[in-house]
Design an enzyme around this catalytic site. Structure first.
Site, short mmCIF file in Angstrom:
data_model
loop_
_atom_site.label_atom_id
_atom_site.label_comp_id
_atom_site.label_asym_id
_atom_site.label_seq_id
_atom_site.Cartn_x
_atom_site.Cartn_y
_atom_site.Cartn_z
N HIS A 14 -3.92 -4.79 -0.23
CA HIS A 14 -3.32 -5.19 0.84
C HIS A 14 -3.55 -6.41 0.95
CE1 HIS A 14 -3.29 -1.59 3.87
NE2 HIS A 14 -3.62 -1.08 2.64
N CYS B 96 0.72 -1.16 0.06
CA CYS B 96 0.09 -0.57 0.45
C CYS B 96 1.01 1.14 -0.11
CB CYS B 96 -0.17 -0.07 0.95
SG CYS B 96 -2.63 1.24 1.46
N GLU C 90 -2.09 -9.03 3.22
CA GLU C 90 -3.12 -9.63 4.43
C GLU C 90 -4.51 -9.07 4.80
OE1 GLU C 90 -1.63 -5.18 5.71
OE2 GLU C 90 -1.55 -6.30 4.17
#
Length: 206
Positions: free
Chosen positions: A186, A79, A188
């Site tokens: 992202h 990001c 994650e």
């Protein structure tokens, strides 16, 4: 060992938890010793380009990161962390980035006719620009999670691995120049697809 670089801004815990869930050895640190001893680095980020670069330079992490990258160590920016890899950012005011990739970070274009709103928050599918080991076992068209208002522009097309389309904006989703890698979304927070990308990143250091 993968070191998640702590420069005072970033989604550190969720990145750490994602790596641990994959069985990847990792730690959060800003220590010069830890960064030098790491097999790979992750530069996360949530917030403003200028503030992030100010923090990085204040801790002299810019010099350290560039030195480790020159040695061939894999670096993944996530990001805002990806945006910092480029030459300049124009969020509020012009600010130099790490300069590891060609291009600048500029504000995305509004497209009210098609109900395209900024910031861009949500899931978009990835379109492949080239084959890359980061996408081993991941089919084209899978969805990942974005949260951003600025994006890479003027980059070298040969550094573009995958992109997403959001209105009139062609978003560089994943970029790579040798051992320097960036993900605008992202991983994650992108479910099984994101975890697979992080797992493939972990494979680079085995």
């Amino acid at each position: 060992m993968i070191v998640i670089i702590d420069y005072g801004m970033g989604n550190l815990k969720s990145v750490y938890n994602a790596l641990k869930s994959l069985g990847l050895e990792c730690k959060v640190s800003s220590s010069e010793e830890d960064i030098k001893n790491a097999k790979a680095l992750i530069l996360p980020g949530v917030g403003a380009f200028k503030d992030a670069m100010d923090n990085i330079e204040e801790k002299s992490l810019d010099v350290l990161i560039k030195s480790e990258v020159e040695k061939g160590k894999p670096l993944l920016g996530i990001c805002l962390g990806m945006q910092l890899l480029f030459e300049k950012g124009f969020e509020g005011s012009e600010r130099e980035g790490l300069g590891l990739l060609k291009g600048n970070i500029v504000k995305m274009k509004d497209d009210k006719e098609n109900n395209i709103k900024i910031p861009h928050i949500g899931w978009n599918n990835l379109i492949y620009n080239m084959k890359d080991e980061l996408f081993n076992s991941i089919d084209e068209g899978k969805f990942v999670y974005y949260v951003h208002s600025y994006y890479a522009h003027g980059y070298d097309n040969k550094d573009l691995v995958a992109y997403s389309e959001y209105g009139k904006n062609k978003i560089a989703g994943v970029v790579r120049k040798k051992n320097v890698i960036g993900a605008q979304f992202h991983p994650e927070k992108s479910g099984d697809v994101g975890l697979a990308i992080l797992k493939n990143f972990g494979e680079l250091i085995k």
